[in-house]
Design a protein around this motif. Structure first.
Motif, mmCIF file in Angstrom:
data_model
loop_
_atom_site.group_PDB
_atom_site.id
_atom_site.type_symbol
_atom_site.label_atom_id
_atom_site.label_comp_id
_atom_site.label_asym_id
_atom_site.label_seq_id
_atom_site.Cartn_x
_atom_site.Cartn_y
_atom_site.Cartn_z
ATOM 1 N N LYS A 67 17.787 -15.548 3.862
ATOM 2 C CA LYS A 67 17.346 -16.042 2.557
ATOM 3 C C LYS A 67 18.245 -17.179 2.064
ATOM 4 N N ASN A 83 20.266 -25.324 -5.939
ATOM 5 C CA ASN A 83 19.673 -24.377 -4.989
ATOM 6 C C ASN A 83 20.420 -24.380 -3.661
ATOM 7 N N LYS A 116 16.967 -20.930 1.235
ATOM 8 C CA LYS A 116 17.158 -21.518 -0.095
ATOM 9 C C LYS A 116 17.916 -22.843 0.016
ATOM 10 N N GLY A 153 22.143 -21.144 -2.156
ATOM 11 C CA GLY A 153 21.804 -20.714 -0.799
ATOM 12 C C GLY A 153 23.029 -20.568 0.082
#
Length: 70
Positions: A7, A37, A11, A41
């Motif tokens: 994930k 972001n 991201k 991430g």
């Protein structure tokens, strides 16, 4: 590889795309969101890396303990 690593990387990539899109259309707001972001991430991926390291260390420890019993 665990879910935080996956994930986080996703991201990060999405953030890079958002940053580039913001640059193309001249939106500093979108660029900033994209950078944010990316940072989020990277942090999530680092959490996943740490979790994996702990799990690996625990697995190694359990293997050593079982080896000593035999």
């Amino acid at each position: 590889m665990n879910k935080d690593q996956v994930k986080g990387k996703a991201k990060e990539i999405g953030g890079k795309i958002q940053e580039e899109a913001g640059e193309l259309v001249g939106s500093s707001k979108q660029q900033a969101k994209g950078i944010a972001n990316q940072v989020e991430g990277k942090m999530q991926k680092k959490v996943g890396d740490a979790r994996e390291a702990v799990e690996d260390a625990l697995d190694d420890d359990a293997t050593v303990r079982r080896g000593n019993r035999q």
